[in-house]
Design a protein around this motif. Structure first.
Motif, PDB file in Angstrom:
ATOM      1  N   GLY A 332      13.051 -12.751 -14.316  1.00 29.73           N
ATOM      2  CA  GLY A 332      13.444 -13.797 -13.373  1.00 29.73           C
ATOM      3  C   GLY A 332      12.351 -14.079 -12.356  1.00 29.73           C
ATOM      4  O   GLY A 332      12.126 -15.230 -11.966  1.00 29.73           O
ATOM      5  N   ALA A 333      11.654 -13.035 -11.923  1.00 29.68           N
ATOM      6  CA  ALA A 333      10.552 -13.210 -10.976  1.00 29.68           C
ATOM      7  C   ALA A 333       9.435 -14.043 -11.597  1.00 29.68           C
ATOM      8  O   ALA A 333       8.848 -14.912 -10.944  1.00 29.68           O
ATOM      9  CB  ALA A 333      10.014 -11.847 -10.543  1.00 29.68           C
ATOM     10  N   VAL A 334       9.139 -13.795 -12.883  1.00 25.12           N
ATOM     11  CA  VAL A 334       8.105 -14.565 -13.572  1.00 25.12           C
ATOM     12  C   VAL A 334       8.535 -16.026 -13.697  1.00 25.12           C
ATOM     13  O   VAL A 334       7.752 -16.951 -13.424  1.00 25.12           O
ATOM     14  CB  VAL A 334       7.816 -13.979 -14.968  1.00 25.12           C
ATOM     15  N   MET A 335       9.792 -16.255 -14.100  1.00 21.56           N
ATOM     16  CA  MET A 335      10.292 -17.617 -14.248  1.00 21.56           C
ATOM     17  C   MET A 335      10.288 -18.356 -12.910  1.00 21.56           C
ATOM     18  O   MET A 335       9.958 -19.550 -12.846  1.00 21.56           O
ATOM     19  CB  MET A 335      11.712 -17.591 -14.829  1.00 21.56           C
ATOM     20  N   LEU A 336      10.642 -17.666 -11.849  1.00 21.36           N
ATOM     21  CA  LEU A 336      10.645 -18.279 -10.522  1.00 21.36           C
ATOM     22  C   LEU A 336       9.234 -18.688 -10.109  1.00 21.36           C
ATOM     23  O   LEU A 336       9.008 -19.786  -9.588  1.00 21.36           O
ATOM     24  CB  LEU A 336      11.237 -17.290  -9.508  1.00 21.36           C
ATOM     25  N   PHE A 337       8.285 -17.803 -10.343  1.00 21.27           N
ATOM     26  CA  PHE A 337       6.886 -18.071 -10.014  1.00 21.27           C
ATOM     27  C   PHE A 337       6.379 -19.291 -10.786  1.00 21.27           C
ATOM     28  O   PHE A 337       5.766 -20.205 -10.207  1.00 21.27           O
ATOM     29  CB  PHE A 337       6.060 -16.829 -10.354  1.00 21.27           C
ATOM     30  N   LEU A 338       6.641 -19.334 -12.090  1.00 18.15           N
ATOM     31  CA  LEU A 338       6.192 -20.457 -12.908  1.00 18.15           C
ATOM     32  C   LEU A 338       6.907 -21.748 -12.511  1.00 18.15           C
ATOM     33  O   LEU A 338       6.292 -22.828 -12.518  1.00 18.15           O
ATOM     34  CB  LEU A 338       6.426 -20.153 -14.385  1.00 18.15           C
ATOM     35  N   SER A 339       8.178 -21.649 -12.167  1.00 22.25           N
ATOM     36  CA  SER A 339       8.930 -22.828 -11.752  1.00 22.25           C
ATOM     37  C   SER A 339       8.361 -23.417 -10.466  1.00 22.25           C
ATOM     38  O   SER A 339       8.265 -24.649 -10.315  1.00 22.25           O
ATOM     39  CB  SER A 339      10.407 -22.460 -11.562  1.00 22.25           C
ATOM     40  N   ALA A 340       7.965 -22.559  -9.534  1.00 20.63           N
ATOM     41  CA  ALA A 340       7.364 -23.033  -8.283  1.00 20.63           C
ATOM     42  C   ALA A 340       6.022 -23.720  -8.544  1.00 20.63           C
ATOM     43  O   ALA A 340       5.703 -24.749  -7.933  1.00 20.63           O
ATOM     44  CB  ALA A 340       7.191 -21.860  -7.317  1.00 20.63           C
ATOM     45  N   ILE A 341       5.225 -23.157  -9.463  1.00 21.87           N
ATOM     46  CA  ILE A 341       3.944 -23.775  -9.812  1.00 21.87           C
ATOM     47  C   ILE A 341       4.177 -25.136 -10.475  1.00 21.87           C
ATOM     48  O   ILE A 341       3.481 -26.119 -10.183  1.00 21.87           O
ATOM     49  CB  ILE A 341       3.143 -22.848 -10.743  1.00 21.87           C
ATOM     50  N   TRP A 342       5.156 -25.198 -11.368  1.00 23.11           N
ATOM     51  CA  TRP A 342       5.476 -26.472 -12.028  1.00 23.11           C
ATOM     52  C   TRP A 342       5.913 -27.516 -10.994  1.00 23.11           C
ATOM     53  O   TRP A 342       5.509 -28.684 -11.054  1.00 23.11           O
ATOM     54  CB  TRP A 342       6.568 -26.250 -13.071  1.00 23.11           C
ATOM     55  N   THR A 343       6.721 -27.104 -10.035  1.00 26.84           N
ATOM     56  CA  THR A 343       7.171 -28.024  -8.986  1.00 26.84           C
ATOM     57  C   THR A 343       5.986 -28.572  -8.200  1.00 26.84           C
ATOM     58  O   THR A 343       5.909 -29.776  -7.918  1.00 26.84           O
ATOM     59  CB  THR A 343       8.151 -27.308  -8.039  1.00 26.84           C
ATOM     60  N   LEU A 344       5.050 -27.708  -7.852  1.00 29.19           N
ATOM     61  CA  LEU A 344       3.867 -28.151  -7.125  1.00 29.19           C
ATOM     62  C   LEU A 344       3.047 -29.129  -7.967  1.00 29.19           C
ATOM     63  O   LEU A 344       2.563 -30.152  -7.455  1.00 29.19           O
ATOM     64  CB  LEU A 344       3.010 -26.937  -6.737  1.00 29.19           C
ATOM     65  N   LYS A 345       2.899 -28.817  -9.246  1.00 30.24           N
ATOM     66  CA  LYS A 345       2.146 -29.705 -10.142  1.00 30.24           C
ATOM     67  C   LYS A 345       2.805 -31.076 -10.227  1.00 30.24           C
ATOM     68  O   LYS A 345       2.124 -32.115 -10.188  1.00 30.24           O
ATOM     69  CB  LYS A 345       2.057 -29.073 -11.530  1.00 30.24           C
ATOM     70  N   GLU A 346       4.123 -31.116 -10.324  1.00 27.25           N
ATOM     71  CA  GLU A 346       4.823 -32.395 -10.406  1.00 27.25           C
ATOM     72  C   GLU A 346       4.673 -33.188  -9.119  1.00 27.25           C
ATOM     73  O   GLU A 346       4.571 -34.415  -9.149  1.00 27.25           O
ATOM     74  CB  GLU A 346       6.305 -32.171 -10.729  1.00 27.25           C
ATOM     75  N   LEU A 347       4.655 -32.515  -7.987  1.00 32.07           N
ATOM     76  CA  LEU A 347       4.478 -33.212  -6.713  1.00 32.07           C
ATOM     77  C   LEU A 347       3.098 -33.850  -6.630  1.00 32.07           C
ATOM     78  O   LEU A 347       2.945 -34.984  -6.177  1.00 32.07           O
ATOM     79  CB  LEU A 347       4.670 -32.228  -5.542  1.00 32.07           C
ATOM     80  N   TYR A 348       2.091 -33.122  -7.095  1.00 35.74           N
ATOM     81  CA  TYR A 348       0.744 -33.679  -7.084  1.00 35.74           C
ATOM     82  C   TYR A 348       0.577 -34.810  -8.088  1.00 35.74           C
ATOM     83  O   TYR A 348      -0.239 -35.712  -7.905  1.00 35.74           O
ATOM     84  CB  TYR A 348      -0.286 -32.583  -7.407  1.00 35.74           C
ATOM     85  N   SER A 349       1.359 -34.767  -9.174  1.00 42.02           N
ATOM     86  CA  SER A 349       1.215 -35.751 -10.240  1.00 42.02           C
ATOM     87  C   SER A 349       2.078 -36.989 -10.041  1.00 42.02           C
ATOM     88  O   SER A 349       1.943 -37.966 -10.757  1.00 42.02           O
ATOM     89  CB  SER A 349       1.556 -35.113 -11.599  1.00 42.02           C
ATOM     90  N   SER A 350       3.021 -36.910  -9.110  1.00 44.98           N
ATOM     91  CA  SER A 350       3.973 -38.013  -8.946  1.00 44.98           C
ATOM     92  C   SER A 350       3.293 -39.208  -8.299  1.00 44.98           C
ATOM     93  O   SER A 350       2.335 -39.098  -7.557  1.00 44.98           O
ATOM     94  CB  SER A 350       5.153 -37.556  -8.085  1.00 44.98           C
ATOM     95  N   SER A 351       3.841 -40.348  -8.605  1.00 41.75           N
ATOM     96  CA  SER A 351       3.330 -41.596  -7.992  1.00 41.75           C
ATOM     97  C   SER A 351       3.840 -41.707  -6.577  1.00 41.75           C
ATOM     98  O   SER A 351       4.866 -41.138  -6.210  1.00 41.75           O
ATOM     99  CB  SER A 351       3.769 -42.806  -8.803  1.00 41.75           C
ATOM    100  N   LYS A 352       3.143 -42.479  -5.808  1.00 40.62           N
ATOM    101  CA  LYS A 352       3.535 -42.692  -4.411  1.00 40.62           C
ATOM    102  C   LYS A 352       4.850 -43.458  -4.377  1.00 40.62           C
ATOM    103  O   LYS A 352       5.021 -44.450  -5.064  1.00 40.62           O
ATOM    104  CB  LYS A 352       2.449 -43.478  -3.681  1.00 40.62           C
ATOM    105  N   ASN A 353       5.765 -42.948  -3.524  1.00 44.36           N
ATOM    106  CA  ASN A 353       7.065 -43.602  -3.432  1.00 44.36           C
ATOM    107  C   ASN A 353       6.950 -44.949  -2.720  1.00 44.36           C
ATOM    108  O   ASN A 353       6.131 -45.116  -1.854  1.00 44.36           O
ATOM    109  CB  ASN A 353       8.057 -42.713  -2.659  1.00 44.36           C
TER     110      ASN A 353
END
Length: 353
Positions: A332-353
């Motif tokens: 679960g700790a590994v999945m949480l860590f990867l999920s947080a990294i994925w969230t950050l990546k999506e924020l950087y990749s998202s278009s401007k609102n």
């Protein structure tokens, strides 16, 4: 003659490299799980020698098995915990540590062979070489760090240093996180855009969560290294008190954070709870901002995983660290860590609102 990189579709090649890196990352995920099992079953000190070149093969005959067992008997773990152990019982703990080390070598091959092939075919963009070489160096160093950790338990005290265990786990997460980040960037490159204030706030929030997750994981390594999960098996109190009575019993005071069972467990449980509420606040902040699409999916996934992780952590504590639950808690700790990294990546990749 091999076709140069320029003659191959760049996006297609980068996708192939990304899938290769994700395969390596998945193997790192598996070895973290195996490493946790070796710790939980006290198998890590069953192999008292490190042979990085010749250690691919296990004992092949009865004489070799007896030699391995005799070597194990020379050290404190046998005398303190396993005196009278039979050869068959020794094999049970030996095989798990052998698989752990073998799998580490296999990861090295799965990384190195395609790396050489892609390099020969000129398929790797120049900008990617430093990143791949860094991954290779981190992976190689992990083998040395692992043996350095094991050596700490082959002394007068039959337990590995909790400090070295934490470093070993930290490097594993650095390797996994870096591979995952680079692979995601190859699958969906970050296009530079001007971020608005809302996006900047969310990015800063997620970076804070990643830092909290890493600190909580390191505190969990201290709990594992000290076997602190076998005491104060209640929640939310500790021996009937919120703040454990012996928190500052060691001197100097700061050593309690790293070596006092009560302090280490208290810190880990409340770091986890604080991280959980930080994720909850991210969920409500993003919802208030009208976040949608892949970013919203990533944030919801992050909250779901940390909720499960908190339940697993409390259950592991209350049930006095059963191996099955403790292993799931580490995954679960590994999945949480990867999920947080994925969230950050999506924020950087998202278009401007």
């Amino acid at each position: 003659m091999a076709k140069p990189f320029s003659s191959i579709c760049s996006s297609q090649t980068e996708r192939v490299i990304a899938y290769w890196l994700l395969t390596v990352g998945f193997m790192v995920f598996i070895i973290i799980f195996i490493g946790g099992l070796t710790r939980l079953t006290h198998s890590g000190l069953s192999m008292v020698e490190w042979k990085p070149i010749t250690g691919w093969l296990p004992p092949m005959d009865k004489e070799s098995w007896h030699e391995q067992f005799d070597n194990y008997k020379k050290f404190a773990e046998y005398r303190v915990y396993n005196k009278g152990m039979t050869l068959e019982e020794f094999k049970n703990i030996f095989w798990l540590e052998f698989i752990h080390r073998f799998f580490g070598r296999l990861i090295g091959l799965i990384f190195l062979i395609p790396f050489i092939y892609f390099s020969f075919r000129q398929m790797i963009p120049r900008y990617l070489y430093p990143k791949l070489i860094l991954m290779l160096c981190l992976g190689a160093s992990q083998g040395f760090i692992g043996w350095w950790m094991v050596k700490s338990g082959l002394a007068n005290e039959p337990d590995v240093s909790q400090y070295r265990l934490a470093i070993h786990l930290f490097v594993a997460f650095v390797i996994l996180g870096y591979i995952f980040w680079v692979a995601l960037g190859l699958l969906k490159p970050i296009v530079p855009i001007e971020l608005d204030n809302n996006q900047k706030k969310l990015i800063l929030h997620v970076k804070g969560i990643i830092i909290l997750v890493v600190i909580t994981i390191l505190s969990g390594a201290l709990v594992a290294g000290l076997d602190a999960g076998f005491v104060y098996n209640e929640f939310p109190l500790m021996d009937g008190r919120f703040f454990p009575e012996g928190y500052f019993e060691l001197t100097p005071w700061y050593i309690n954070v790293f070596e006092n069972l009560a302090s280490v467990q208290f810190d880990h449980r409340w770091l986890a709870i604080f991280t959980f509420f930080t994720c909850v606040s991210l969920f409500f902040r993003a919802g208030k901002m009208g976040t949608n699409g892949r970013v919203w999916v990533a944030i919801c996934m992050l909250l779901f995983i940390i909720a499960i992780q908190v339940v697993l952590g409390i259950s592991t504590l209350l049930l006095v660290v059963p191996i099955s639950l403790a292993s799931l808690h580490q995954l679960g700790a590994v999945m949480l860590f990867l999920s947080a990294i994925w969230t950050l990546k999506e924020l950087y990749s998202s278009s401007k609102n």
